[in-house]
Design an enzyme around this catalytic site. Structure first.
Site, PDB file in Angstrom:
ATOM      1  CD  GLU A   1      -3.010  -1.199   0.241  1.00 56.72           C
ATOM      2  OE1 GLU A   1      -3.131  -0.127  -0.146  1.00 56.72           O
ATOM      3  OE2 GLU A   1      -3.370  -2.087  -0.246  1.00 56.72           O
TER       4      GLU A   1
ATOM      5  CB  CYS B   1      -1.376   7.245   2.212  1.00 53.85           C
ATOM      6  SG  CYS B   1      -2.604   6.475   3.142  1.00 53.85           S
TER       7      CYS B   1
HETATM    8  P1  NAD Z   1       8.978   5.148   3.323  1.00 51.20           P
HETATM    9  O1  NAD Z   1       8.742   4.340   1.961  1.00 51.20           O
HETATM   10  O2  NAD Z   1       9.998   5.885   3.453  1.00 51.20           O
HETATM   11  O3  NAD Z   1       9.350   3.995   4.469  1.00 51.20           O
HETATM   12  C1  NAD Z   1       8.431   2.851   4.616  1.00 51.20           C
HETATM   13  C2  NAD Z   1       9.209   1.682   5.506  1.00 51.20           C
HETATM   14  O4  NAD Z   1      10.191   1.170   4.458  1.00 51.20           O
HETATM   15  C3  NAD Z   1      10.166   2.203   6.633  1.00 51.20           C
HETATM   16  O5  NAD Z   1      10.044   1.247   7.777  1.00 51.20           O
HETATM   17  C4  NAD Z   1      11.554   2.111   6.041  1.00 51.20           C
HETATM   18  O6  NAD Z   1      12.423   1.969   6.980  1.00 51.20           O
HETATM   19  C5  NAD Z   1      11.336   1.135   4.973  1.00 51.20           C
HETATM   20  N1  NAD Z   1      12.536   1.167   3.951  1.00 51.20           N
HETATM   21  C6  NAD Z   1      13.147   2.096   3.398  1.00 51.20           C
HETATM   22  N2  NAD Z   1      14.075   1.965   2.404  1.00 51.20           N
HETATM   23  C7  NAD Z   1      13.645   0.618   2.481  1.00 51.20           C
HETATM   24  C8  NAD Z   1      14.583  -0.383   1.416  1.00 51.20           C
HETATM   25  N3  NAD Z   1      15.241   0.071   0.586  1.00 51.20           N
HETATM   26  N4  NAD Z   1      14.299  -1.832   1.621  1.00 51.20           N
HETATM   27  C9  NAD Z   1      13.351  -2.209   2.697  1.00 51.20           C
HETATM   28  N5  NAD Z   1      12.601  -1.304   3.100  1.00 51.20           N
HETATM   29  C10 NAD Z   1      12.886   0.155   3.376  1.00 51.20           C
HETATM   30  O7  NAD Z   1       7.611   5.706   3.855  1.00 51.20           O
HETATM   31  P2  NAD Z   1       7.429   6.622   5.279  1.00 51.20           P
HETATM   32  O8  NAD Z   1       7.949   7.894   4.841  1.00 51.20           O
HETATM   33  O9  NAD Z   1       7.715   5.907   6.432  1.00 51.20           O
HETATM   34  O10 NAD Z   1       5.909   6.877   5.006  1.00 51.20           O
HETATM   35  C11 NAD Z   1       5.338   7.828   4.118  1.00 51.20           C
HETATM   36  C12 NAD Z   1       4.797   6.852   2.988  1.00 51.20           C
HETATM   37  O11 NAD Z   1       3.968   5.940   3.176  1.00 51.20           O
HETATM   38  C13 NAD Z   1       3.967   7.905   2.276  1.00 51.20           C
HETATM   39  O12 NAD Z   1       4.352   7.695   0.792  1.00 51.20           O
HETATM   40  C14 NAD Z   1       2.480   7.524   2.444  1.00 51.20           C
HETATM   41  O13 NAD Z   1       1.665   7.820   1.461  1.00 51.20           O
HETATM   42  C15 NAD Z   1       2.595   6.035   2.764  1.00 51.20           C
HETATM   43  N6  NAD Z   1       1.609   5.453   3.239  1.00 51.20           N
HETATM   44  C16 NAD Z   1       0.601   4.827   2.552  1.00 51.20           C
HETATM   45  C17 NAD Z   1      -0.588   4.171   3.285  1.00 51.20           C
HETATM   46  C18 NAD Z   1      -1.512   3.395   2.377  1.00 51.20           C
HETATM   47  O14 NAD Z   1      -2.360   2.805   3.015  1.00 51.20           O
HETATM   48  N7  NAD Z   1      -1.554   3.276   1.297  1.00 51.20           N
HETATM   49  C19 NAD Z   1      -0.658   4.265   4.597  1.00 51.20           C
HETATM   50  C20 NAD Z   1       0.311   4.986   5.105  1.00 51.20           C
HETATM   51  C21 NAD Z   1       1.465   5.749   4.601  1.00 51.20           C
END
Ligand code: NAD
Length: 527
Positions: free
Chosen positions: A288, A322
């Protein structure tokens, strides 16, 4: 009402109530929690044991850089190997447990979270900088999520059904079975609800999990895992590894992980998906991801309702949802009165230390978000846009020790400008006048995302056109509580289309759990 305490619950359907009892309780509990829980080392949890392998790192609250939250350990290769091994070892027994047993244990987890909800909400408030009601609502949602998924799982249990027979004496059963170990990777903005939702999806269906929260939300993560374990979950079914991108990458590249459930940005979600598609065989990735969500205010809208819903969805949690609203298309006939009302409503939103009761929204998560905000404002001005509200970072007092941004409204930007197309994740909304609703909806669809969309109209034909043609997994109409935000288990499912999701099925609804299992048909000749 919460039967246990007699206290009103902060839920989606009563968000506009008076929560004086909840505030009184939080007045008492926040300081007490800070004294009791903050500043301690928080080990990872592997196979039911504390594990401190990896580099130690300290976290501070976005509310105040001087407020140290905890020390965590960025799990290294050895720790990730051990976590995957523990999850693999637990899989055989856990996956063979009767569905009823798993349902019973998950219901016990929900009860335990209910007992611990104040601590979980306060931890999320401090780690994310979210308001009191956002934090309490999130804890309540997590509890309801487990209960909803448990009921869904129970209804379909044992997830098998007989198929037709081609020959006499032949019997075929089709069933859904778990994959093995799921990597569960969570974002920063809903550390309780999204972690609980993804973990529940994975383990209720018989998988085991290695859970990696966002690096700054290890405290809520550890409190959650402790609650899971206190409820009778066998060791190794849920393993916790803290850390950032490096730990995440170790997990994603680990051959012992059968599949992933991820919530976070489009960029990282797609990186995980591409990696998982490129091995010897594809591994499932339920992702997501982000959004760039539009709302439409037509000439037949109730302007007051629209202004209220737009302000709440654009600026709640400082635009870090999001589902946050970031583009509003307004019919030219009502543009001026709508903008007037929206600006006045927006100026009334209190930004500040979210530990205080009257605060609508707190800081953004980090300085990086502040830079994204400043770049968007500068780009808007350079493109000839006008900043109607906000635009400058807030300063003074505690605001000098965090990144506090004002709700910002920008006009006069082309709908295809990068700030109208990219997810910014800050309190920043652009307004676009229109004459033709069909063309505005096409413009709203002209992004790579497809998460949520909303409309304000009293006209049935306009509403039908929106419902028919908006390219998003979650649609809303005429809601004062939020133009594009607000979801609750069993009330709205939450599915990202296009670049907002990978599976075409969402959380909080009836199709979530099946994604965590794979199908097997078994044909046996009985005579
Ligand atoms: P992010 O993508 O930066 O990080 C998400 C997770 O991925 C974290 O735990 C991070 O440490 C990990 N991560 C980072 N790089 C990685 C890699 N290379 N490999 C594996 N894991 C890795 O997102 P964020 O800044 O924590 O959250 C904000 C984002 O999440 C926004 O884009 C938002 O829209 C989205 N979001 C979506 C929903 C939904 O239901 N669609 C809900 C909440 C947030």
């Amino acid at each position: 009402m919460n039967a246990a305490s007699g206290m009103q619950r902060v839920t989606y359907s009563n968000l506009r109530s008076d929560f004086s009892g909840v505030h009184a309780e939080l007045d008492r509990r926040i300081g007490e929690f800070e004294r009791r829980e903050l500043g301690r080392p928080r080990a990872n949890r592997i196979g039911g044991r504390d594990d401190t392998r990896g580099v130690a790192y300290a976290t501070a609250s976005p509310i105040d850089a001087d407020l140290v939250l905890a020390t965590h350990f960025a799990a290294d290769g050895d720790a990730v190997d051990a976590a995957v091994e523990a999850a693999r070892a637990a899989f055989g027994d856990w996956s063979r447990r009767a569905p009823d047993t798993r349902i019973r244990i998950l219901r016990a987890v929900a009860d335990e979270l209910e007992r611990r909800k104040w601590d979980l909400a306060i931890a999320a408030l401090l780690e994310v900088g979210k308001s009191r009601l956002e934090a309490m609502g999130e804890a309540e949602e997590a509890i309801d999520m487990i209960r909803y998924y448990a009921a869904e799982f129970e209804e379909e249990a044992p997830w098998q059904r007989p198929l037709q027979r081609a020959f006499a004496g032949e019997e075929t059963v089709d069933r859904l079975r778990p994959h093995g170990v799921f990597g569960v990777i969570a974002p920063f903005n809903y550390p309780v609800a999204l972690s609980v939702g993804m973990l529940t999806g994975a383990i209720l269906t018989g998988n085991t999990a290695v859970y990696k929260p966002s690096p700054g939300t290890g405290l809520t993560a550890r409190l959650l895992v402790d609650a899971f374990q206190a409820s009778g979950l066998p060791p190794g079914v849920v393993n916790l590894v803290c850390g950032g991108a490096d730990t995440g990458r170790l997990l994603v590249h680990h051959p012992g992980v059968a599949g992933f459930v991820f919530t976070g940005s489009h960029r990282i979600g797609m990186e995980i998906l591409r990696h998982c598609a490129g091995g010897r065989y594809a591994r499932p990735v339920i992702a997501e991801m982000g959004g760039k969500n539009p709302a439409f205010v037509t000439a037949h809208a109730d302007i007051d309702t629209a202004a209220e819903g737009v302000a709440r969805s654009a600026f709640g949690l400082s635009g870090q949802k999001c589902s946050a609203l970031s583009r509003v298309f307004v019919h030219a006939a009502v543009y001026d009165p709508f903008v007037e009302r929206l600006a006045s409503r927006t100026r009334g939103l209190a930004v500040g230390d979210p530990r205080a009761a009257g605060v609508f929204t707190g800081p953004v998560i980090d300085a990086q978000a502040g830079l994204r905000f400043a770049a968007a404002v500068a780009d808007a001005r350079a493109a000839g846009g006008t900043v109607r509200c906000g635009g400058e970072r807030l300063t003074g007092g505690i605001m000098d020790r965090g990144t506090y941004l004002p709700p910002t409204i920008v006009e006069g930007i082309a709908a295809d400008h990068r700030i109208s197309r990219d997810e910014l994740f800050v309190p920043f909304v652009t307004l676009h006048p229109f004459d033709d609703l069909a063309a505005a909806i096409r413009e709203g669809n002209a992004v790579d995302y497809g998460l949520t969309a909303g409309i304000y109209t009293g006209d049935a034909a306009e509403l039908a056109a929106f419902v028919e043609s908006a390219e998003a997994g979650v649609l809303y109409a005429n809601r004062p509580s939020g133009a594009t935000t607000g979801a609750w288990p069993g009330i709205q499912s939450f599915c990202g289309w296009k670049g907002s999701g990978t599976s075409g099925k969402g959380g909080l609804g009836p199709h979530y759990l099946a994604q965590f299992m794979r199908e097997q048909s078994c044909t046996i000749m009985r005579s």
